[in-house]
Structure formats: C-alpha cells, structure tokens
Design a protein around this motif. Structure first.
Motif, PDB file in Angstrom:
ATOM      1  N   GLY A   1      20.432 -34.855 -17.749  1.00 33.44           N
ATOM      2  CA  GLY A   1      21.868 -34.224 -18.093  1.00 33.44           C
ATOM      3  C   GLY A   1      22.292 -34.764 -19.549  1.00 33.44           C
ATOM      4  O   GLY A   1      23.216 -34.841 -19.964  1.00 33.44           O
ATOM      5  N   TYR A   2      20.998 -35.535 -20.328  1.00 36.06           N
ATOM      6  CA  TYR A   2      21.435 -36.239 -21.447  1.00 36.06           C
ATOM      7  C   TYR A   2      21.943 -35.135 -22.425  1.00 36.06           C
ATOM      8  O   TYR A   2      21.708 -33.981 -22.652  1.00 36.06           O
ATOM      9  N   ASP A   3      23.111 -35.595 -23.112  1.00 35.63           N
ATOM     10  CA  ASP A   3      23.756 -34.461 -24.241  1.00 35.63           C
ATOM     11  C   ASP A   3      24.001 -35.453 -25.332  1.00 35.63           C
ATOM     12  O   ASP A   3      25.302 -35.852 -25.412  1.00 35.63           O
ATOM     13  N   PRO A   4      23.348 -35.562 -26.205  1.00 39.79           N
ATOM     14  CA  PRO A   4      23.385 -36.460 -27.183  1.00 39.79           C
ATOM     15  C   PRO A   4      24.423 -35.914 -28.324  1.00 39.79           C
ATOM     16  O   PRO A   4      24.243 -34.793 -28.613  1.00 39.79           O
ATOM     17  N   GLN A   5      25.076 -36.963 -29.149  1.00 35.67           N
ATOM     18  CA  GLN A   5      26.254 -36.630 -29.960  1.00 35.67           C
ATOM     19  C   GLN A   5      25.607 -36.766 -31.431  1.00 35.67           C
ATOM     20  O   GLN A   5      26.451 -36.383 -32.315  1.00 35.67           O
ATOM     21  N   ASP A   6      24.584 -37.479 -31.734  1.00 35.94           N
ATOM     22  CA  ASP A   6      24.282 -38.225 -32.918  1.00 35.94           C
ATOM     23  C   ASP A   6      22.990 -37.337 -33.521  1.00 35.94           C
ATOM     24  O   ASP A   6      22.310 -36.907 -32.723  1.00 35.94           O
ATOM     25  N   ASN A   7      22.927 -37.556 -34.938  1.00 42.53           N
ATOM     26  CA  ASN A   7      21.826 -36.720 -35.494  1.00 42.53           C
ATOM     27  C   ASN A   7      21.633 -37.456 -36.905  1.00 42.53           C
ATOM     28  O   ASN A   7      22.699 -37.503 -37.539  1.00 42.53           O
ATOM     29  N   SER A   8      20.472 -37.881 -37.169  1.00 41.78           N
ATOM     30  CA  SER A   8      20.171 -38.594 -38.190  1.00 41.78           C
ATOM     31  C   SER A   8      20.565 -37.906 -39.568  1.00 41.78           C
ATOM     32  O   SER A   8      20.867 -38.321 -40.642  1.00 41.78           O
ATOM     33  N   ALA A   9      20.544 -36.402 -39.405  1.00 42.26           N
ATOM     34  CA  ALA A   9      20.763 -35.591 -40.522  1.00 42.26           C
ATOM     35  C   ALA A   9      22.274 -35.732 -41.121  1.00 42.26           C
ATOM     36  O   ALA A   9      22.442 -35.059 -42.186  1.00 42.26           O
ATOM     37  N   HIS A  10      23.142 -36.109 -40.302  1.00 46.20           N
ATOM     38  CA  HIS A  10      24.454 -36.279 -40.608  1.00 46.20           C
ATOM     39  C   HIS A  10      24.811 -37.386 -41.374  1.00 46.20           C
ATOM     40  O   HIS A  10      26.054 -37.674 -41.583  1.00 46.20           O
ATOM     41  N   PHE A  11      23.677 -38.206 -41.745  1.00 47.22           N
ATOM     42  CA  PHE A  11      24.158 -39.372 -42.614  1.00 47.22           C
ATOM     43  C   PHE A  11      23.221 -39.256 -44.033  1.00 47.22           C
ATOM     44  O   PHE A  11      22.135 -38.936 -44.186  1.00 47.22           O
ATOM     45  N   ASP A  12      24.161 -39.862 -45.019  1.00 47.40           N
ATOM     46  CA  ASP A  12      23.522 -39.907 -46.385  1.00 47.40           C
ATOM     47  C   ASP A  12      23.493 -41.407 -46.420  1.00 47.40           C
ATOM     48  O   ASP A  12      24.457 -42.090 -46.959  1.00 47.40           O
ATOM     49  N   GLY A  13      22.321 -42.133 -46.293  1.00 48.88           N
ATOM     50  CA  GLY A  13      22.443 -43.519 -46.199  1.00 48.88           C
ATOM     51  C   GLY A  13      23.284 -44.040 -45.082  1.00 48.88           C
ATOM     52  O   GLY A  13      23.041 -43.690 -43.886  1.00 48.88           O
ATOM     53  N   GLU A  14      24.110 -44.853 -45.456  1.00 49.14           N
ATOM     54  CA  GLU A  14      25.056 -45.476 -44.457  1.00 49.14           C
ATOM     55  C   GLU A  14      26.325 -44.757 -44.237  1.00 49.14           C
ATOM     56  O   GLU A  14      26.993 -44.768 -43.157  1.00 49.14           O
ATOM     57  N   GLU A  15      26.400 -43.632 -45.003  1.00 48.58           N
ATOM     58  CA  GLU A  15      27.586 -42.623 -44.975  1.00 48.58           C
ATOM     59  C   GLU A  15      27.424 -41.405 -43.953  1.00 48.58           C
ATOM     60  O   GLU A  15      26.395 -40.837 -44.047  1.00 48.58           O
ATOM     61  N   ARG A  16      28.395 -41.235 -42.895  1.00 46.75           N
ATOM     62  CA  ARG A  16      28.111 -39.938 -42.292  1.00 46.75           C
ATOM     63  C   ARG A  16      28.749 -38.860 -43.157  1.00 46.75           C
ATOM     64  O   ARG A  16      29.936 -39.084 -43.653  1.00 46.75           O
ATOM     65  N   VAL A  17      28.043 -37.926 -43.363  1.00 44.35           N
ATOM     66  CA  VAL A  17      28.487 -36.523 -44.348  1.00 44.35           C
ATOM     67  C   VAL A  17      28.614 -35.425 -43.333  1.00 44.35           C
ATOM     68  O   VAL A  17      29.089 -34.454 -43.687  1.00 44.35           O
ATOM     69  N   ALA A  18      28.501 -35.613 -42.112  1.00 44.25           N
ATOM     70  CA  ALA A  18      28.934 -34.417 -41.289  1.00 44.25           C
ATOM     71  C   ALA A  18      29.169 -34.726 -39.805  1.00 44.25           C
ATOM     72  O   ALA A  18      28.626 -35.978 -39.572  1.00 44.25           O
ATOM     73  N   GLU A  19      29.910 -34.093 -39.150  1.00 45.67           N
ATOM     74  CA  GLU A  19      30.521 -34.417 -37.766  1.00 45.67           C
ATOM     75  C   GLU A  19      29.408 -33.667 -36.833  1.00 45.67           C
ATOM     76  O   GLU A  19      28.997 -32.846 -37.028  1.00 45.67           O
ATOM     77  N   PRO A  20      29.398 -34.431 -35.767  1.00 52.20           N
ATOM     78  CA  PRO A  20      28.713 -33.539 -34.500  1.00 52.20           C
ATOM     79  C   PRO A  20      29.242 -32.160 -34.308  1.00 52.20           C
ATOM     80  O   PRO A  20      30.475 -32.193 -34.577  1.00 52.20           O
ATOM     81  N   GLU A  21      28.558 -31.416 -33.704  1.00 52.83           N
ATOM     82  CA  GLU A  21      28.950 -29.871 -33.430  1.00 52.83           C
ATOM     83  C   GLU A  21      29.930 -30.240 -32.145  1.00 52.83           C
ATOM     84  O   GLU A  21      29.777 -31.042 -31.430  1.00 52.83           O
ATOM     85  N   PRO A  22      31.147 -29.366 -32.316  1.00 58.64           N
ATOM     86  CA  PRO A  22      32.072 -29.501 -31.092  1.00 58.64           C
ATOM     87  C   PRO A  22      31.537 -29.255 -29.630  1.00 58.64           C
ATOM     88  O   PRO A  22      30.680 -28.566 -30.046  1.00 58.64           O
TER      89      PRO A  22
END
Ligand SMILES: NC(=O)C1=CN([C@@H]2O[C@H](COP(=O)(O)OP(=O)(O)OC[C@H]3O[C@@H](n4cnc5c(N)ncnc54)[C@H](O)[C@@H]3O)[C@@H](O)[C@H]2O)C=CC1
Ligand SMILES: O=C1O[C@H](COP(=O)(O)O)[C@@H](O)[C@H](O)[C@H]1O
Length: 257
Positions: free
Chosen positions: A236-257
């Motif tokens: 039942g794993y439901d991961p929230q994060d995605n390395s594509a949502h980052f530009d370097g150290e900066e989060r540039v997109a939020e996880p899908e709701p």
C-alpha cells in the motif's frame, strides 16, 4: 503493531528518516552501535549485531524488527560486510525466531542489483523516457561485495520465512537524501528516496500483511528503472515525492493532490 518495534542502526541516516516520520506511531526500541550524543525519547540499548548476547537483549519483548544496522559503504571490504551485514543479519533472524517476532523488515539495497546497469543500458536507463524496469522478481546481480551482502540478507530472509514463518519484507532502498534529490547525479535522481517516503514505506512494511516480499524503496520519480508497483500492491505504498519536482535544492513543483 502493539508490541515494541526494534530499530537497529537507529543512529544512522535511514534511522533518522524513520524516526522523524514515525516517532509517535510506534513504541520504539532503538539499537545504537555507540552511545547516542543525546538521550533518546525511547527505550534504547547500545550493542553490536554480530554479538549474540547484544542481539538477544535487543530482541527481548519486541513484536517486529526494522533491521538497518550494517556497513552501508558500496566499497566496503569483505571482512566488514561478512561480520556486520551477513553474520549480523543472520544473528538478528535467529534471535527474531527465538523471540517469536511477527515481522522482519530488512534494509536491502540498489547495490544488490547494481550489475543490471550495464554499459549498453546506461545512462539511458536513468532517463525519464526510458522504459527499462527492474521489479523485484529478477535474481540479484550485485556490482560489489556490499551488494553481495545485501543479496545474502534477502536470501537469509527467504530461509527464515520458509522455515520459521516470519513475515519478511526486503526493501531495496535507492538513494536517501534529506531535503532534495542528489544534484548532478542522474542515477541518484532515478533512485531518490525522500525522507518522508522512507518513513512511509517502512510504516507500510510494519502495517501490511504479507509473506515474503522484495520491493524497491524509491520515491515516485519520473526518472526510474526500479518499479514501485510491487511496493504499492503488497504494502500500500503511496509515495509523495518525485526528483523531477526539484531544480537543484529548490522544489519547483508540488506533488499531485
Ligand atoms: N542511505 C541509503 O541511501 C541506503 C541505505 N541502505 C541500507 O540502509 C541501512 C542504513 O543505512 P544508513 O542509515 O544510510 O547508514 P548509516 O551508516 O548512517 O547507519 C548505519 C548504522 O548502523 C550502525 N552499525 C553498523 N555496524 C553495526 C553493527 N555491527 N552493530 C550495530 N550497529 C551497527 C552504525 O553505527 C550506523 O549508526 C544500511 O543497512 C544500508 O546498507 C541501503 C540502500 C541505500
Ligand atoms: O546502498 C546504498 O546505496 C546508496 C546509493 O548508492 P550510490 O552508489 O549512488 O552512492 C549509497 O549512498 C548508500 O551509502 C548505500 O548504503
């Protein structure tokens, strides 16, 4: 899980991710290799997993185990992985059987299958449009002796499950980093595991019903060559994060709701 959960390697990075996310979710019994700098808020002991006596004391009264302790270095020499990873894990399983532990969660590694990353497949397999996937049904293919020790840990779990009935979940952890994915490292971004997804997958492994599982522990990265389908199905794993949502150290997109 009403009984305490033993967490070995509690002083390390994976232990920190688990405790930060699940501090209040379980009654923890922590095992450290050397005395912790600060007094933990949980029951704890200091010991070595290659000592039968230390392991028996650690296992006393627990209902489940997350076994992280070991030498985590991909370049670790044979003597070290033999003692800390292989012998230590066998002693942990033996003591778990003696104690009647229900669930044993083992920190396996991407390095158990590192030799699938052949010259022909890389670096394309690290990229978002590549469809190559390992799914946990493949045989181990370690690329170093550390990977051999992790594959051996998985096989020890198979034996203790088949012969003694423990529920065993091997999590082939990718690359855990705090806050953001590895920078300028395609392979690391493809196998990134965020701290919160790390806590979550271990929570799932303590809660779900299963027999013997091998799953990949990575976030839901656009780049990936490890399937997370089995972790979703079995745990039942439901991961929230995605390395594509980052530009370097900066989060540039939020996880899908
Ligand atoms: N951090 C990562 O990205 C990944 C970690 N893993 C595995 O997860 C586990 C934890 O890794 P990390 O937290 O990153 O490493 P770490 O080095 O931060 O933590 C490991 C802990 O185990 C303890 N330890 C080592 N030998 C011991 C022994 N003989 N007896 C008792 N304790 C002992 C160390 O003192 C340390 O606190 C390891 O088994 C590692 O192989 C697997 C894949 C990726
Ligand atoms: O198993 C492990 O894997 C991670 C990621 O591997 P790397 O080859 O990209 O460094 C590693 O950082 C960690 O130390 C190791 O335990």
């Amino acid at each position: 899980m009403d009984d305490p959960v033993l967490l070995t390697g509690a002083g390390g990075a994976v232990g920190a991710a688990i405790l930060e996310g699940l501090e209040d979710a379980y009654e923890w019994k922590l095992m450290f290799h050397s005395p912790p700098a600060e007094e933990p808020d949980h029951e704890y002991l200091v010991g070595d997993v290659s000592s039968e006596g230390d392991v028996a004391a650690a296992m006393d009264g627990v209902g489940a185990v997350i076994h992280l302790a070991g030498d985590p270095r991909p370049e670790a020499p044979w003597d070290s992985v033999l003692e800390n990873n292989i012998d230590g894990t066998q002693k942990m399983y033996e003591a778990a059987v003696d104690e009647g532990v229900e669930k044993f969660v083992f920190a396996s590694s991407n390095h158990a299958v590192g030799s699938f990353e052949t010259d022909e497949r890389t670096p394309e397999m690290y990229r978002p449009d590549d469809q190559y996937r390992l799914d946990g049904t493949e045989l181990p293919r370690p690329g170093n002796l550390y990977g051999v020790s992790k594959a051996t840990g998985e096989v020890l779990g198979r034996y203790y499950h088949d012969q003694y009935g423990l529920s065993v979940c091997n999590i082939r952890i990718g690359n855990l980093t705090r806050g953001h994915p590895p920078i300028d490292y395609e392979r690391g971004q493809a196998m990134w595991l965020s701290y919160r997804d790390c806590a979550h997958i271990h929570d799932c492994a303590l809660q779900a019903d299963y027999e013997y599982e091998i799953v990949y522990g990575i976030s839901d990265n656009d780049r990936k060559y490890y399937s997370i389908e089995r972790a979703k199905e079995a745990l039942g794993y439901d991961p929230q994060d995605n390395s594509a949502h980052f530009d370097g150290e900066e989060r540039v997109a939020e996880p899908e709701p």
